[in-house]
Design a protein around this motif. Structure first.
Motif, PDB file in Angstrom:
ATOM      1  N   PRO A 195       0.816  -1.223   0.000  1.00  0.00           N
ATOM      2  CA  PRO A 195       0.000   0.000   0.000  1.00  0.00           C
ATOM      3  C   PRO A 195       0.850   1.274   0.000  1.00  0.00           C
ATOM      4  CG  PRO A 195      -0.862  -1.559   1.611  1.00  0.00           C
ATOM      5  CD  PRO A 195       0.443  -2.111   1.098  1.00  0.00           C
TER       6      PRO A 195
ATOM      7  N   GLY B 194      -1.836  -1.903  -7.034  1.00  0.00           N
ATOM      8  CA  GLY B 194      -2.933  -1.918  -6.067  1.00  0.00           C
ATOM      9  C   GLY B 194      -3.973  -2.968  -6.401  1.00  0.00           C
ATOM     10  N   LEU B 195      -4.323  -3.081  -7.684  1.00  0.00           N
ATOM     11  CA  LEU B 195      -5.296  -4.089  -8.098  1.00  0.00           C
ATOM     12  C   LEU B 195      -4.723  -5.496  -7.948  1.00  0.00           C
ATOM     13  CD1 LEU B 195      -6.938  -2.488 -11.257  1.00  0.00           C
ATOM     14  CD2 LEU B 195      -7.942  -2.789  -8.993  1.00  0.00           C
TER      15      LEU B 195
ATOM     16  N   GLY C 250      -2.571  -6.453  -5.746  1.00  0.00           N
ATOM     17  CA  GLY C 250      -2.594  -6.755  -4.313  1.00  0.00           C
ATOM     18  C   GLY C 250      -3.994  -7.123  -3.843  1.00  0.00           C
ATOM     19  N   ARG C 251      -5.013  -6.419  -4.317  1.00  0.00           N
ATOM     20  CA  ARG C 251      -6.391  -6.732  -3.926  1.00  0.00           C
ATOM     21  C   ARG C 251      -6.850  -8.051  -4.530  1.00  0.00           C
ATOM     22  NH1 ARG C 251     -10.192  -2.510  -2.109  1.00  0.00           N
ATOM     23  NH2 ARG C 251      -8.884  -0.783  -1.521  1.00  0.00           N
ATOM     24  N   LEU C 252      -6.510  -8.264  -5.801  1.00  0.00           N
ATOM     25  CA  LEU C 252      -6.930  -9.502  -6.446  1.00  0.00           C
ATOM     26  C   LEU C 252      -6.209 -10.706  -5.839  1.00  0.00           C
ATOM     27  CD1 LEU C 252      -7.120  -8.407 -10.189  1.00  0.00           C
ATOM     28  CD2 LEU C 252      -9.012  -8.769  -8.608  1.00  0.00           C
TER      29      LEU C 252
ATOM     30  N   GLU D 184      -5.424 -10.959  -2.711  1.00  0.00           N
ATOM     31  CA  GLU D 184      -5.986 -11.234  -1.382  1.00  0.00           C
ATOM     32  C   GLU D 184      -7.287 -12.014  -1.478  1.00  0.00           C
ATOM     33  OE1 GLU D 184      -6.416  -7.493   0.565  1.00  0.00           O
ATOM     34  OE2 GLU D 184      -4.279  -7.143   0.640  1.00  0.00           O
ATOM     35  N   ASP D 185      -8.032 -11.885  -2.579  1.00  0.00           N
ATOM     36  CA  ASP D 185      -9.328 -12.555  -2.709  1.00  0.00           C
ATOM     37  C   ASP D 185      -9.234 -14.021  -2.831  1.00  0.00           C
ATOM     38  OD1 ASP D 185     -10.632 -10.164  -2.507  1.00  0.00           O
ATOM     39  OD2 ASP D 185     -10.813  -9.888  -4.673  1.00  0.00           O
TER      40      ASP D 185
END
Length: 172
Positions: free
Chosen positions: A4, A164-165, A167-169, A171-172
């Motif tokens: 982040p 950022g995307l 990292g979010r993807l 985590e899912d």
């Protein structure tokens, strides 16, 4: 935890680089003036017309209407040179090459940088002005540095968004 921080850093860097027209170019020298002399026929297609403070059909009582013979010899030579030039005028860079009897404002007005000269039964607009050119360093900043900085900023924003995307993807 570092992802982040890297994303925010890339986004901030990208936005700062893309906003470079707000702070670039940085003045690196004084403007480089040139002094221009332009002659064109006064008439309906010319800037001097019914809405202008100079009426080309008026008599010689206007301050800006001058008989060719009333010009100083240097001013007549400059008028002839500008009129005979294929480009309709000429410029000089050395302040000593200006004609002393003529004014060289940045924005000519009737009687100050714009004269209507009556010569051989014709009326001509005789414009003299100072054109302030940007120094070479400023031109280089506008032509090279600003586009490269903007592109770098755009790529930094894209990298920040992608990171950022990712990292979010992830985590899912």
């Amino acid at each position: 935890m570092r992802t982040p921080l890297v994303v925010v850093g890339l986004l901030a860097l990208g936005v700062c680089l893309m906003a470079n027209p707000l702070y670039l170019p940085v003045a690196v020298g004084e403007p480089d003036p040139a002094y221009t002399h332009t002659v064109q026929p006064a008439g309906e297609g010319a800037p001097v017309g019914p809405e202008s403070p100079i009426d080309p059909d008026a008599g010689n009582d206007s301050d800006a209407v001058v008989a060719y013979a009333d010009l100083s010899p240097d001013a007549r030579a400059a008028f002839d040179r500008a009129r005979d030039s294929p480009e309709g005028g000429f410029g000089v860079e050395d302040p000593d090459e200006r004609v002393d009897s003529l004014s060289y404002p940045v924005e000519p007005t009737p009687g100050d940088g714009l004269l209507i000269v009556e010569h051989e039964g014709e009326r001509y607009e005789f414009w003299t002005r100072t054109v302030e050119r940007e120094p070479g360093g400023v031109v280089a900043q506008r032509a090279l540095l600003q586009p490269v900085a903007f592109l770098g900023g755009f790529l930094a924003v894209l990298a920040g968004v992608a990171l950022g995307l990712r990292g979010r993807l992830g985590e899912d």
